[in-house]
Design an enzyme around this catalytic site. Sequence first.
Site, short mmCIF file in Angstrom:
data_model
loop_
_atom_site.label_atom_id
_atom_site.label_comp_id
_atom_site.label_asym_id
_atom_site.label_seq_id
_atom_site.Cartn_x
_atom_site.Cartn_y
_atom_site.Cartn_z
N ASP A 261 -17.46 7.67 60.78
CA ASP A 261 -16.64 8.46 59.86
C ASP A 261 -15.33 7.53 59.59
OD1 ASP A 261 -14.91 10.12 58.45
OD2 ASP A 261 -15.20 12.09 59.92
N HIS A 262 -15.28 6.93 58.54
CA HIS A 262 -14.10 5.98 58.20
C HIS A 262 -12.69 6.85 58.23
CE1 HIS A 262 -12.82 2.21 57.80
NE2 HIS A 262 -13.75 1.93 56.98
N ARG A 263 -12.83 8.31 58.11
CA ARG A 263 -11.51 8.85 58.21
C ARG A 263 -10.79 8.66 59.39
NH1 ARG A 263 -13.70 14.63 56.17
NH2 ARG A 263 -15.03 14.18 57.94
#
Length: 424
Positions: A396-398
């Site tokens: 999850d790149h967040r």
Amino acid sequence: MPIDVTMPKLSDTMEEGKILRWLKHPGDRVAIGEILAEVETDKANMELEAYDEGTLAEVRVQEGDSAPVGAVIAVLAAPGEGATARPGAREKASAKVPAAPRAAAPAAKAEAGREPFRPTVVRRPEPAEAPGVAASVKASPLARRIAHDHDLDLAQVTGTGPGGRIVQKDVEAALAARGGPPPAPALPGAPAQPPPAAERRVALSRIRRTTAKRMGESKREIPHFYASTEIAMDDAARLKEALAALEGEYEGVTYTHVVLKAVGLALTRVPELNASYDGDAMVLHEAVNVGVATAVDDGLVVPVVRHCDREPLAAIVRQARGLLERARSGRFASDDLTGATFTLSNLGMLPVTEFTAVINPPQAAILAVGTIRETPVVREGQIVPGRRMTVTVSCDHRIIDGMLAGRFLRELKGLLENPLALVL
């Protein structure tokens, strides 16, 4: 004091449950451990077991109706109390109906005197038998439903599943063999007509509907990125073969067990991957509980192997073996499918070199494991045979960036290429 019976949460994805059948009715005595009702969840049909004793005073959710997790579905009167429902409490609850306005002051005082929430214990019921089928016939719920819809006697079907269990493909094969009258021959001289395209519409099981919803949400809402590495599995393979030869507590050890232990240790060294996204914060989980994607007749479930960081490899083997047996029989315990902080998806038993997996929210990462393949490698200037395995982590790149993903893969690679730490 009245005791509330609430709709339990039976999996991480469950939001509501549907009452299929009440086995107790108002006025009936209820003992601890007795079954109150059958409940349909997004994963399976389960039995609702009484945690308290008393008399069933009121049913709030009727058969065929749904209620959200945590909603009051029935009320027990404690021993010695009457079984009369409280005034104003006869209206049934429903998942589709908003909460009623707060009652007047006298009713509020009565509610304040009620015994606090108590959990309920659940267990999965045996699948209902199709008409005309002996109870001794073992079959999956999906196989029974298809057989019932097509008026097929399961006693005449040979099962190919574990222990002779009848699965979906057995029923489909029996229906195909039963067939129908052959098509009429074409008239002489008439041009041959191409057969119509064969197709059929198959309703999705509860599990597949839930998977479709959750994976769709994941890909829409989570910005995925992927990182891969190749791992030399020569030493890990030798370790696994040596442990298997010991039998005893290592009986049935597989590469999945070895990878589970390595993942557990790697997550303690890079804890940012053992996390969840929560608005403006990253939630770091202290427990390292790894879900293992497992195929069953109706779709995909993710039973959870707990404390993979601190449990010894032998304990992980026992845990995972028990979960697999319960998955095959369709009889999960109520906490088998909850609490995962990371997921492992292993297709190494198939000729799949590498693949990418979809993150299972609210987790922040999932590891996809390909098959171990024999390949020529260069070692000390010489070309020699070697065993290699490709793994890919979806993140999850967040809350996870490429550097964190790379550090996790470096730790995992080091543990599997020098696997002595997995058994110390």
